[in-house]
Design a protein around this motif. Structure first.
Motif, PDB file in Angstrom:
ATOM      1  N   TYR A 125       2.659   6.230   7.983  1.00 21.49           N
ATOM      2  CA  TYR A 125       2.544   5.073   7.096  1.00 21.49           C
ATOM      3  C   TYR A 125       3.085   3.818   7.781  1.00 21.49           C
ATOM      4  O   TYR A 125       2.439   2.768   7.784  1.00 21.49           O
TER       5      TYR A 125
ATOM      6  N   LEU B 290       6.429   9.487  -1.374  1.00 17.18           N
ATOM      7  CA  LEU B 290       6.901   8.304  -2.090  1.00 17.18           C
ATOM      8  C   LEU B 290       8.266   8.573  -2.718  1.00 17.18           C
ATOM      9  O   LEU B 290       9.139   7.690  -2.740  1.00 17.18           O
ATOM     10  N   LYS B 291       8.470   9.781  -3.207  1.00 17.01           N
ATOM     11  CA  LYS B 291       9.763  10.148  -3.784  1.00 17.01           C
ATOM     12  C   LYS B 291      10.855  10.146  -2.718  1.00 17.01           C
ATOM     13  O   LYS B 291      11.973   9.659  -2.956  1.00 17.01           O
TER      14      LYS B 291
ATOM     15  N   GLN C 116      -6.087  -4.133   1.266  1.00 12.00           N
ATOM     16  CA  GLN C 116      -6.940  -3.759   0.145  1.00 12.00           C
ATOM     17  C   GLN C 116      -8.103  -2.894   0.590  1.00 12.00           C
ATOM     18  O   GLN C 116      -8.493  -2.939   1.742  1.00 12.00           O
TER      19      GLN C 116
ATOM     20  N   SER D 140       1.619  10.150  -0.659  1.00 15.70           N
ATOM     21  CA  SER D 140       1.608  11.255  -1.606  1.00 15.70           C
ATOM     22  C   SER D 140       2.821  11.138  -2.518  1.00 15.70           C
ATOM     23  O   SER D 140       3.824  10.502  -2.161  1.00 15.70           O
ATOM     24  N   PRO D 141       2.784  11.722  -3.707  1.00 13.37           N
ATOM     25  CA  PRO D 141       3.942  11.668  -4.613  1.00 13.37           C
ATOM     26  C   PRO D 141       5.230  12.160  -3.956  1.00 13.37           C
ATOM     27  O   PRO D 141       6.303  11.578  -4.172  1.00 13.37           O
TER      28      PRO D 141
ATOM     29  N   THR E 205      11.607   6.396  -1.955  1.00 15.70           N
ATOM     30  CA  THR E 205      12.312   5.716  -3.046  1.00 15.70           C
ATOM     31  C   THR E 205      13.744   6.210  -3.191  1.00 15.70           C
ATOM     32  O   THR E 205      14.683   5.416  -3.330  1.00 15.70           O
TER      33      THR E 205
ATOM     34  N   ALA F 147       0.805  -1.225   0.000  1.00 16.67           N
ATOM     35  CA  ALA F 147       0.000   0.000   0.000  1.00 16.67           C
ATOM     36  C   ALA F 147       0.836   1.273   0.000  1.00 16.67           C
ATOM     37  O   ALA F 147       0.344   2.344   0.369  1.00 16.67           O
ATOM     38  N   LYS F 148       2.088   1.186  -0.450  1.00 18.39           N
ATOM     39  CA  LYS F 148       2.893   2.414  -0.477  1.00 18.39           C
ATOM     40  C   LYS F 148       2.358   3.397  -1.522  1.00 18.39           C
ATOM     41  O   LYS F 148       2.677   4.592  -1.466  1.00 18.39           O
ATOM     42  N   GLU F 149       1.512   2.882  -2.437  1.00 18.39           N
ATOM     43  CA  GLU F 149       0.923   3.773  -3.441  1.00 18.39           C
ATOM     44  C   GLU F 149      -0.056   4.771  -2.811  1.00 18.39           C
ATOM     45  O   GLU F 149      -0.475   5.737  -3.454  1.00 18.39           O
ATOM     46  N   THR F 150      -0.416   4.534  -1.539  1.00 21.70           N
ATOM     47  CA  THR F 150      -1.303   5.476  -0.850  1.00 21.70           C
ATOM     48  C   THR F 150      -0.547   6.715  -0.373  1.00 21.70           C
ATOM     49  O   THR F 150      -1.165   7.698   0.029  1.00 21.70           O
TER      50      THR F 150
END
Length: 442
Positions: A408, A365-366, A442, A361-362, A369, A356-359
């Motif tokens: 998170y 997440l940047k 999910q 914010s951009p 990563t 669920a790391k896609e939850t």
């Protein structure tokens, strides 16, 4: 009428079966002996997984005896983290090396048990299943390393409901209980015990994180030095009045420690050629447990790497639970434990499981990563300011309560601690309902 009677009889029978189906706890209370297989591996991960499974079974009510089948190649590691190895404790645990066990199996001298279990293996578990002599062999793996399986004779059932479950959830050990049990621990030196006491006293008022999994890496000194600089930078922005304490729980020999001393500028060899690096070298310290315990004060902004080496699992877990900066893990077992405790982490083998790391914010997440990529390669570069900034920025975000990244991981820990693979596997073999736990994200 007969049809009605038959329907009623079957309904009563079904209700009876449901009512008397054993829960995992009830099943464990009836067991006299559980067979545990412990595989070999370069680090302590597989052995730690085995003892974690045993502790979880105790927590769930097992009061019988463990028979631990181990690979002779890891006897030294088992001695450090398993109780009373190799003599065992009557009625609680005994140990059999796999060669002796194989001979016993060939001579039909291995008693039948209802349950055999393992916490991690690199493939030999499939071989062990042929000689486990158990009604059911619960072959488990850490989080992110396949779903696990139950083996009954020649029948193998993969357990997809385990995909997003940690291997075990162990209760959090508070400081008081650790200090109370410390004097009786036989697998940690007296100097190590003094360090744990000092660490417990000062960890709340300073930054800290454990470093594990670097003992198998060629560039361990360079990696620690690089990360030490990043942690210093983050700490200066978070709270410049605090020091940073790093229990290093990977063992190193005298030659390796000599290399550390050169990299960190403590002796001639790789001393710095510029003022900035020289300042870092002066503010990062390589200490034995005794040297740290004897320090009168901890200097703000300084990093104290304390080479504790291998410690009992309860102490290992304690270091992770007290961490207030991202922890270091190696492989999946320590990663799994860190995640159940909601701890941000770096993996020295560049392996991350972040559902669920896609939850995020951009921007968050940047940050995540870039930090993982920089942690993996930054120490290899002579000029690594970009990588240092990426790692430092992530440390700062992860160590700030309430930040998006910190939240998170906190939520991840909350979800993962709701169930585990040991409990889920026991539910299956005792005939209970299997929750679709793989859908918790999910």
């Amino acid at each position: 009428m007969r049809i009605l009677h038959a329907i009623l009889f079957n309904a009563i029978l079904l209700i009876g079966l449901v009512a008397f189906a054993a829960s995992p706890e009830e099943f464990l209370q009836t067991q006299k002996l559980i067979r545990v297989y412990v595989d070999k591996a370069p680090g302590f991960g597989h052995q730690s997984a085995g003892i974690s499974v045993m502790k979880r079974l105790r927590d769930l009510g097992f009061q019988g005896e463990f028979e631990v089948i181990y690979q002779p190649a890891v006897a030294g590691k088992i001695q450090k983290i398993y109780p009373a190895f190799p003599e065992g404790i009557p009625g609680k645990v005994h140990y059999v090396d796999i060669n002796k066990y194989a001979h016993m199996a060939m001579m039909s001298q291995v008693p039948k048990v209802e349950l055999a279990i393992s916490g991690a293996d690199d493939g030999y578990g499939a071989v062990f299943s042929k000689v486990a002599n158990a009604d059911k062999y619960l072959r488990l793996q850490p989080l992110g390393w396949g779903p696990g399986a139950v083996i009954e004779g020649d029948k193998l059932s993969v357990l997809p409901s385990m995909n997003d479950l940690a291997l075990v959830n162990l209760p959090t050990a508070n400081t008081e209980s650790i200090l109370k049990s410390l004097p009786e621990m036989k697998d940690i030196s007296e100097d190590g015990k003094r360090f744990v006491e000092r660490f417990a006293a000062v960890s709340e008022s300073h930054f800290n994180f454990p470093a594990y999994g670097i003992g198998t890496q060629i560039f361990a000194p360079q990696r620690l030095f690089f990360y030490g600089k990043a942690a210093k930078s983050a700490a200066s922005k978070l709270d410049s009045s605090k020091a940073i304490i790093v229990p290093v729980v990977s063992p190193f020999n005298a030659q390796e420690m000599d290399t550390f001393s050169k990299v960190f500028g403590k002796k001639a060899g790789f001393e710095s050629s510029n003022a900035t690096e020289l300042k870092h070298q002066k503010q990062m310290h390589l200490l034995s447990p005794q040297e740290f315990a004897d320090l009168s004060t901890l200097k703000p902004g300084h990093v104290y790497f304390v080479f504790v080496g291998s410690v009992p699992q309860t102490v290992f877990n304690f270091f992770y639970e007290k961490a207030n900066m991202p922890v270091w893990v190696a492989g999946k077992n320590a990663m799994s434990f860190a995640m159940t405790k909601g701890k941000p982490y770096f993996n020295t083998v560049n392996d991350y499981y972040l559902p669920a790391k896609e939850t995020l914010s951009p921007e968050a997440l940047k940050i995540l990563t870039n930090a993982h990529n920089s942690f993996d390669v930054g120490y290899q570069k002579f000029v690594n300011q970009t990588e240092l900034t990426s790692v430092s920025r992530y440390i700062q975000a992860a160590a700030t309560p309430g930040s998006e990244i910190a939240e998170y991981y906190r939520a991840l820990g909350s979800k993962l601690s709701s169930n585990d693979r040991v409990l889920e596997g026991l539910r299956l073999i005792t005939g209970g309902s299997i929750n679709q736990c793989s859908k918790i994200f999910q």
